[in-house]
Design a protein around this motif. Structure first.
Motif, mmCIF file in Angstrom:
data_model
loop_
_atom_site.group_PDB
_atom_site.id
_atom_site.type_symbol
_atom_site.label_atom_id
_atom_site.label_comp_id
_atom_site.label_asym_id
_atom_site.label_seq_id
_atom_site.Cartn_x
_atom_site.Cartn_y
_atom_site.Cartn_z
ATOM 1 N N ARG A 3 40.831 57.775 38.367
ATOM 2 C CA ARG A 3 41.414 57.320 37.108
ATOM 3 C C ARG A 3 42.064 55.954 37.220
ATOM 4 O O ARG A 3 42.996 55.632 36.507
ATOM 5 C CB ARG A 3 42.425 58.347 36.598
ATOM 6 C CG ARG A 3 41.845 59.710 36.314
ATOM 7 C CD ARG A 3 40.711 59.666 35.298
ATOM 8 N NE ARG A 3 41.150 59.239 33.983
ATOM 9 C CZ ARG A 3 40.336 58.852 33.010
ATOM 10 N NH1 ARG A 3 39.045 58.789 33.232
ATOM 11 N NH2 ARG A 3 40.816 58.484 31.843
ATOM 12 N N LYS A 4 41.613 55.145 38.138
ATOM 13 C CA LYS A 4 42.120 53.781 38.247
ATOM 14 C C LYS A 4 41.741 53.027 36.981
ATOM 15 O O LYS A 4 40.644 53.196 36.452
ATOM 16 C CB LYS A 4 41.511 53.059 39.455
ATOM 17 C CG LYS A 4 41.788 53.719 40.798
ATOM 18 C CD LYS A 4 43.181 53.454 41.263
ATOM 19 C CE LYS A 4 43.421 54.013 42.663
ATOM 20 N NZ LYS A 4 44.807 53.887 43.079
ATOM 21 N N SER A 5 42.656 52.197 36.479
ATOM 22 C CA SER A 5 42.338 51.398 35.282
ATOM 23 C C SER A 5 41.382 50.273 35.674
ATOM 24 O O SER A 5 41.575 49.587 36.681
ATOM 25 C CB SER A 5 43.623 50.840 34.667
ATOM 26 O OG SER A 5 44.375 50.139 35.632
ATOM 27 N N ILE A 6 40.334 50.106 34.853
ATOM 28 C CA ILE A 6 39.261 49.154 35.167
ATOM 29 C C ILE A 6 38.949 48.288 33.952
ATOM 30 O O ILE A 6 38.907 48.779 32.826
ATOM 31 C CB ILE A 6 37.970 49.914 35.576
ATOM 32 C CG1 ILE A 6 38.207 50.786 36.813
ATOM 33 C CG2 ILE A 6 36.807 48.950 35.816
ATOM 34 C CD1 ILE A 6 37.072 51.773 37.107
ATOM 35 N N ILE A 7 38.736 46.973 34.188
ATOM 36 C CA ILE A 7 38.167 46.118 33.141
ATOM 37 C C ILE A 7 36.816 45.604 33.640
ATOM 38 O O ILE A 7 36.576 45.525 34.845
ATOM 39 C CB ILE A 7 39.079 44.929 32.753
ATOM 40 C CG1 ILE A 7 39.202 43.928 33.919
ATOM 41 C CG2 ILE A 7 40.429 45.392 32.243
ATOM 42 C CD1 ILE A 7 39.491 42.516 33.487
ATOM 43 N N LEU A 23 29.777 53.696 32.975
ATOM 44 C CA LEU A 23 31.049 54.105 33.592
ATOM 45 C C LEU A 23 31.878 54.992 32.658
ATOM 46 O O LEU A 23 32.550 55.920 33.110
ATOM 47 C CB LEU A 23 31.852 52.868 34.023
ATOM 48 C CG LEU A 23 31.244 52.075 35.191
ATOM 49 C CD1 LEU A 23 32.039 50.813 35.457
ATOM 50 C CD2 LEU A 23 31.167 52.925 36.459
ATOM 51 N N THR A 24 31.806 54.710 31.352
ATOM 52 C CA THR A 24 32.530 55.547 30.378
ATOM 53 C C THR A 24 31.954 56.965 30.382
ATOM 54 O O THR A 24 32.693 57.952 30.362
ATOM 55 C CB THR A 24 32.432 54.930 28.962
ATOM 56 O OG1 THR A 24 33.000 53.623 28.991
ATOM 57 C CG2 THR A 24 33.183 55.765 27.946
ATOM 58 N N GLU A 25 30.627 57.047 30.421
ATOM 59 C CA GLU A 25 29.954 58.352 30.455
ATOM 60 C C GLU A 25 30.340 59.130 31.710
ATOM 61 O O GLU A 25 30.447 60.360 31.688
ATOM 62 C CB GLU A 25 28.440 58.123 30.433
ATOM 63 C CG GLU A 25 27.632 59.388 30.218
ATOM 64 C CD GLU A 25 26.128 59.109 30.207
ATOM 65 O OE1 GLU A 25 25.407 59.838 30.903
ATOM 66 O OE2 GLU A 25 25.697 58.157 29.531
ATOM 67 N N LYS A 26 30.584 58.394 32.806
ATOM 68 C CA LYS A 26 30.967 59.031 34.074
ATOM 69 C C LYS A 26 32.478 59.295 34.133
ATOM 70 O O LYS A 26 33.023 59.649 35.176
ATOM 71 C CB LYS A 26 30.579 58.123 35.251
ATOM 72 C CG LYS A 26 29.073 57.915 35.397
ATOM 73 C CD LYS A 26 28.426 59.074 36.091
ATOM 74 C CE LYS A 26 26.960 58.785 36.389
ATOM 75 N NZ LYS A 26 26.321 59.897 37.099
ATOM 76 N N ILE A 30 37.942 52.933 31.693
ATOM 77 C CA ILE A 30 37.682 51.544 31.286
ATOM 78 C C ILE A 30 38.682 51.162 30.207
ATOM 79 O O ILE A 30 38.659 51.706 29.095
ATOM 80 C CB ILE A 30 36.235 51.377 30.753
ATOM 81 C CG1 ILE A 30 35.218 51.955 31.743
ATOM 82 C CG2 ILE A 30 35.945 49.907 30.456
ATOM 83 C CD1 ILE A 30 35.241 51.360 33.120
ATOM 84 N N VAL A 31 39.582 50.229 30.521
ATOM 85 C CA VAL A 31 40.651 49.875 29.574
ATOM 86 C C VAL A 31 40.360 48.607 28.777
ATOM 87 O O VAL A 31 41.081 48.275 27.846
ATOM 88 C CB VAL A 31 42.016 49.731 30.312
ATOM 89 C CG1 VAL A 31 42.442 51.069 30.896
ATOM 90 C CG2 VAL A 31 41.954 48.664 31.403
ATOM 91 N N GLY A 32 39.293 47.882 29.144
ATOM 92 C CA GLY A 32 38.959 46.670 28.399
ATOM 93 C C GLY A 32 37.681 46.033 28.901
ATOM 94 O O GLY A 32 37.261 46.280 30.035
ATOM 95 N N SER A 33 37.035 45.230 28.036
ATOM 96 C CA SER A 33 35.851 44.490 28.457
ATOM 97 C C SER A 33 35.911 43.083 27.887
ATOM 98 O O SER A 33 36.511 42.851 26.829
ATOM 99 C CB SER A 33 34.569 45.203 28.023
ATOM 100 O OG SER A 33 34.509 45.334 26.620
ATOM 101 N N LYS A 48 46.969 44.338 33.364
ATOM 102 C CA LYS A 48 47.206 44.583 34.800
ATOM 103 C C LYS A 48 46.340 45.740 35.335
ATOM 104 O O LYS A 48 46.857 46.699 35.931
ATOM 105 C CB LYS A 48 48.688 44.869 35.066
ATOM 106 C CG LYS A 48 49.604 43.725 34.705
ATOM 107 C CD LYS A 48 51.057 44.059 34.973
ATOM 108 C CE LYS A 48 51.963 42.870 34.722
ATOM 109 N NZ LYS A 48 51.909 42.359 33.345
ATOM 110 N N PRO A 49 45.025 45.653 35.143
ATOM 111 C CA PRO A 49 44.158 46.740 35.632
ATOM 112 C C PRO A 49 44.163 46.798 37.157
ATOM 113 O O PRO A 49 44.397 45.791 37.821
ATOM 114 C CB PRO A 49 42.773 46.341 35.114
ATOM 115 C CG PRO A 49 42.835 44.842 35.042
ATOM 116 C CD PRO A 49 44.237 44.529 34.617
#
Length: 207
Positions: A3-7, A23-26, A30-33, A48-49
Motif C-alpha cells: 500500500r505504498k503511495s505511488i505516482i 496497477l490500479t487493477e492489481k 496510485i495517488v496521482g498521474s 509526497k508519494p
C-alpha cells in the motif's frame, strides 16, 4: 498488497493509462498521474508519494532531472525510471543518482510488480533485461563471499552514498562498529586504504 503511495508520469497518454489501469487493477495505491515533468514534480512536492514511476524523457523536466532535484532537496520519494532507451550512459547516470528502479518500457508490465515490491523494501531494482542488453551483468567477485552478512549489508549501504553515521543510525550500531566493519571490508577486498576507495568499489560492483 503493497500500500505504498505511488505516482506515475509519462507523456504518452496510452502508456500512462495502460500502466495506471494495470496497477490500479492489481490494487496498488496510485495517488496521482502526470503527463509531463512539471506535473510530476508538483505531485512529488504536494503528495509526497513513497514511490514515483517516471518516464525518463518528458516535456519540461526529464525523469533524470527530477531524480536530481529529489536528491538535491532530500525528498524521500523513491524514483523508478521507465525508458525506451537502452544507452549504457543513461543507465550509468541512473545508478550514479541512486535511483531505486530502472526498467525498459517493453518489459514494464512484466517487471513493474517485482520492481515495486523490491523498492518498497528499500532495495534497488535494475531490470535484468536491461542488464543483459547492455552487458552489465553483476560482477562475480570471489572476495564478496569472504564478507560476513553484516559486512555485505554495510557494503550495500555504502554504495547508496550513506555515511558511517547514517549507517550506524539505520542499523542501530555504534559509529565505531561501522568503522571497524569498513576496515575489515577494505582488508578482505584487498583495496588500497585511499579516501573513497571502498565507495568506488561498492558502486562499481553493486548489482
Amino acid at each position: 498488497m503493497y500500500r505504498k503511495s505511488i505516482i506515475i508520469a509519462d507523456d504518452h497518454p496510452l502508456l500512462l493509462k495502460g500502466l495506471n489501469d494495470f496497477l490500479t487493477e492489481k490494487k496498488y495505491n496510485i495517488v496521482g498521474s502526470a503527463a509531463n515533468g512539471n506535473e510530476a514534480v508538483e505531485l512529488i512536492i504536494t503528495l509526497k508519494p513513497e514511490i514515483a514511476i517516471l518516464d525518463i524523457q518528458m516535456p519540461f523536466i526529464s525523469g533524470i532531472e527530477i531524480a536530481k532535484l529529489c536528491k538535491a532537496n532530500a525528498y524521500k520519494t523513491k524514483i523508478v525510471l521507465i525508458t525506451l532507451h537502452k544507452e549504457k550512459e543513461l543507465f550509468k547516470k541512473a545508478k550514479d543518482l541512486n535511483i531505486y528502479g530502472y526498467i525498459l518500457k517493453e518489459f514494464a508490465l512484466e517487471e513493474i510488480e517485482n520492481c515495486i515490491k523490491t523498492v518498497s523494501q528499500g532495495h534497488q531494482y535494475f531490470s535484468e533485461n536491461m542488464k543483459k542488453l547492455l552487458g552489465v551483468e553483476p560482477i562475480k567477485d570471489s572476495s564478496i563471499s569472504m564478507l560476513t552478512p553484516s559486512e555485505k549489508k554495510i557494503l550495500k549501504l555504502i554504495a547508496q552514498d550513506m555515511t558511517n553515521k547514517e549507517i550506524a543510525s539505520l542499523l542501530f550500531i555504534s559509529y565505531r562498529t561501522v568503522e571497524k566493519h569498513r576496515s575489515n571490508i577494505i582488508t578482505k577486498l584487498n583495496l588500497e586504504p585511499k579516501t573513497n576507495s571502498l565507495l568506488i568499489w561498492a558502486k562499481k560492483h553493486q548489482s
